[in-house]
Motif scaffolding. Structure first.
Motif, mmCIF file in Angstrom:
data_model
loop_
_atom_site.group_PDB
_atom_site.id
_atom_site.type_symbol
_atom_site.label_atom_id
_atom_site.label_comp_id
_atom_site.label_asym_id
_atom_site.label_seq_id
_atom_site.Cartn_x
_atom_site.Cartn_y
_atom_site.Cartn_z
ATOM 1 N N THR A 194 55.600 44.342 42.162
ATOM 2 C CA THR A 194 54.620 45.396 42.399
ATOM 3 C C THR A 194 54.043 45.200 43.798
ATOM 4 O OG1 THR A 194 52.738 44.125 41.572
ATOM 5 C CG2 THR A 194 54.024 45.393 39.942
ATOM 6 N N ALA A 195 53.323 46.205 44.285
ATOM 7 C CA ALA A 195 52.700 46.078 45.603
ATOM 8 C C ALA A 195 51.704 44.921 45.628
ATOM 9 C CB ALA A 195 52.021 47.383 45.980
ATOM 10 N N THR A 196 50.941 44.769 44.542
ATOM 11 C CA THR A 196 49.957 43.682 44.482
ATOM 12 C C THR A 196 50.641 42.324 44.492
ATOM 13 O OG1 THR A 196 48.377 45.057 43.270
ATOM 14 C CG2 THR A 196 48.121 42.669 43.097
ATOM 15 N N GLU A 197 51.710 42.190 43.718
ATOM 16 C CA GLU A 197 52.445 40.918 43.684
ATOM 17 C C GLU A 197 53.019 40.579 45.050
ATOM 18 O OE1 GLU A 197 54.049 40.981 39.040
ATOM 19 O OE2 GLU A 197 55.241 41.883 40.652
ATOM 20 N N TYR A 198 53.492 41.598 45.755
ATOM 21 C CA TYR A 198 54.108 41.330 47.050
ATOM 22 C C TYR A 198 53.071 40.927 48.089
ATOM 23 C CZ TYR A 198 58.500 41.366 49.519
ATOM 24 O OH TYR A 198 59.653 40.972 50.170
ATOM 25 N N ARG A 199 51.914 41.547 48.048
ATOM 26 C CA ARG A 199 50.829 41.148 48.946
ATOM 27 C C ARG A 199 50.426 39.701 48.664
ATOM 28 N NH1 ARG A 199 45.188 42.295 47.779
ATOM 29 N NH2 ARG A 199 43.874 41.810 49.576
ATOM 30 N N GLU A 200 50.369 39.338 47.397
ATOM 31 C CA GLU A 200 50.014 37.960 47.041
ATOM 32 C C GLU A 200 51.066 36.972 47.525
ATOM 33 O OE1 GLU A 200 49.516 38.285 42.849
ATOM 34 O OE2 GLU A 200 47.451 39.051 42.992
ATOM 35 N N ARG A 201 52.338 37.373 47.495
ATOM 36 C CA ARG A 201 53.400 36.515 48.035
ATOM 37 C C ARG A 201 53.192 36.284 49.526
ATOM 38 N NH1 ARG A 201 58.545 35.846 45.964
ATOM 39 N NH2 ARG A 201 59.436 36.390 48.000
ATOM 40 N N ARG A 202 52.866 37.333 50.235
ATOM 41 C CA ARG A 202 52.626 37.206 51.668
ATOM 42 C C ARG A 202 51.434 36.279 51.944
ATOM 43 N NH1 ARG A 202 57.309 38.477 53.763
ATOM 44 N NH2 ARG A 202 57.880 40.683 53.696
ATOM 45 N N MET A 203 50.398 36.402 51.147
ATOM 46 C CA MET A 203 49.229 35.540 51.323
ATOM 47 C C MET A 203 49.589 34.080 51.071
ATOM 48 S SD MET A 203 46.374 37.944 49.440
ATOM 49 C CE MET A 203 44.842 37.710 50.325
ATOM 50 N N SER A 204 50.399 33.847 50.055
ATOM 51 C CA SER A 204 50.819 32.484 49.749
ATOM 52 C C SER A 204 51.658 31.894 50.879
ATOM 53 C CB SER A 204 51.611 32.473 48.430
ATOM 54 O OG SER A 204 52.087 31.187 48.133
ATOM 55 N N GLU A 205 52.552 32.715 51.444
ATOM 56 C CA GLU A 205 53.362 32.256 52.569
ATOM 57 C C GLU A 205 52.496 31.893 53.762
ATOM 58 O OE1 GLU A 205 57.283 35.066 51.538
ATOM 59 O OE2 GLU A 205 55.944 35.570 53.192
ATOM 60 N N LEU A 206 51.476 32.710 54.011
ATOM 61 C CA LEU A 206 50.593 32.440 55.142
ATOM 62 C C LEU A 206 49.796 31.162 54.916
ATOM 63 C CD1 LEU A 206 49.517 33.254 57.853
ATOM 64 C CD2 LEU A 206 47.846 34.731 56.712
ATOM 65 N N ASP A 207 49.316 30.968 53.685
ATOM 66 C CA ASP A 207 48.580 29.734 53.375
ATOM 67 C C ASP A 207 49.451 28.507 53.623
ATOM 68 O OD1 ASP A 207 46.354 31.164 52.660
ATOM 69 O OD2 ASP A 207 46.729 31.071 50.503
#
Length: 305
Positions: A148-161
């Motif tokens: 989902t869009a929300t899941e994908y945004r969370e993936r990006r945040m995790s990668e950045l962290d």
């Protein structure tokens, strides 16, 4: 240890009845595969790919399932380009299979050659749009991931962290990316089928148009910006409008007003992923390359802060 072209030629011979290999030369493969083009006694050319790891083998199996569906869309004309048409498989001693298909027509895309107007740049836009219009069921049926869009945004945040934890990403870039990831309006998109690993080596061109697309092992249902990011980051600036306008005209229900903004962000975040690839695999040259590109981006975006 990488397989030699001769070993890959033997696998091709085993996979395709009647194929009598006469020569083979290696092909650079962006994935974790050994790849070669084999020429038979009739002059026909075949591509053989063998995974180097169980993970790559699993991805290749999923890709073969997807290719069977994509072939139907290519044969019916829904897709204006060819995809690999699987011709045979060869079992590997360590498990898994090598796959063989007729070599695709065309040469790898030269991004620097793109020009504005109704030519290749516009065709690239239409090709990406056609991929994004495919039914998500072909990805689901192949066992490939969907988000989902929300899941994908969370993936990006995790990668950045994860990248931030290395202490190697310039502070200003981190703030820039964190602000974009916190902007919920930027992440309101409809997930679509994406290729997921587009690069010039995956796009074959002939007669001024895209004639084939390969390398589908990273396909998924996700953010359409993923497939646009590499083009917007590397194409000549004067060709960008032709790509995006053709893309928008080909999409039937495109309401993603922030797609271009998100694609540019995704192209920047790719540098953080490249850094992490080098860190995870202890590749000092990759880490150094990523750090140089991060420094260049930090300087280039200084006025945006």
């Amino acid at each position: 240890m990488p397989r030699s072209p001769l070993t890959l030629a033997a696998l091709a011979t085993a996979a395709v009845p009647g194929l009598d290999a006469r020569s083979a030369h290696p092909v650079a493969d962006p994935g974790d595969y050994d790849t070669a083009v084999v020429t038979d006694d009739d002059g026909a050319r075949w591509t053989v790919r063998a995974p180097r790891s169980p993970q790559a083998g699993a991805a290749l199996e999923a890709e073969t399932e997807l290719l069977a569906s994509l072939q139907l869309f290519a044969d019916s004309g829904v897709l204006s380009f060819a995809v690999p048409r699987l011709a045979g498989f060869a079992l590997l001693p360590e498990g898994g299979r090598a796959v063989v298909h007729p070599a695709l027509e065309g040469t790898a895309l030269d991004v620097d050659s793109l020009r504005p107007g109704p030519g290749l740049a516009a065709d690239l836009g239409r090709v990406l749009a056609a991929i994004h219009e495919l039914p998500r069921s072909i990805v689901d049926d192949a066992g490939l991931p969907g988000y989902t869009a929300t899941e994908y945004r969370e993936r990006r945040m995790s990668e950045l962290d994860e990248a931030a934890a290395t202490g190697s990403v310039p502070t200003r870039l981190l703030r820039r990316w964190e602000s974009a990831l916190e902007d919920v309006s930027l992440w309101r998109f409809q997930p679509v089928v994406v290729h997921g690993d587009l690069s010039p080596e995956q796009v074959f061109v002939a007669r001024g148009r895209v004639v084939a697309v390969t390398g589908w092992s990273d396909a998924r249902v996700a953010d359409p910006a993923d497939d646009l990011a590499w083009l917007l980051a590397s194409a000549p600036p004067e060709a960008i409008d032709s790509i995006t306008e053709a893309y928008q005209l080909r999409r039937t229900e495109l309401t993603d007003t922030r797609l271009t903004d998100r694609a540019l962000l995704v192209s920047e975040l790719a540098l953080a992923r490249w850094l992490m690839h080098g860190v995870r695999h202890d590749l000092d040259d990759v880490v150094a390359d990523a750090l140089d590109m991060l420094a260049d981006l930090d300087e280039a975006t200084r006025d945006d802060a």
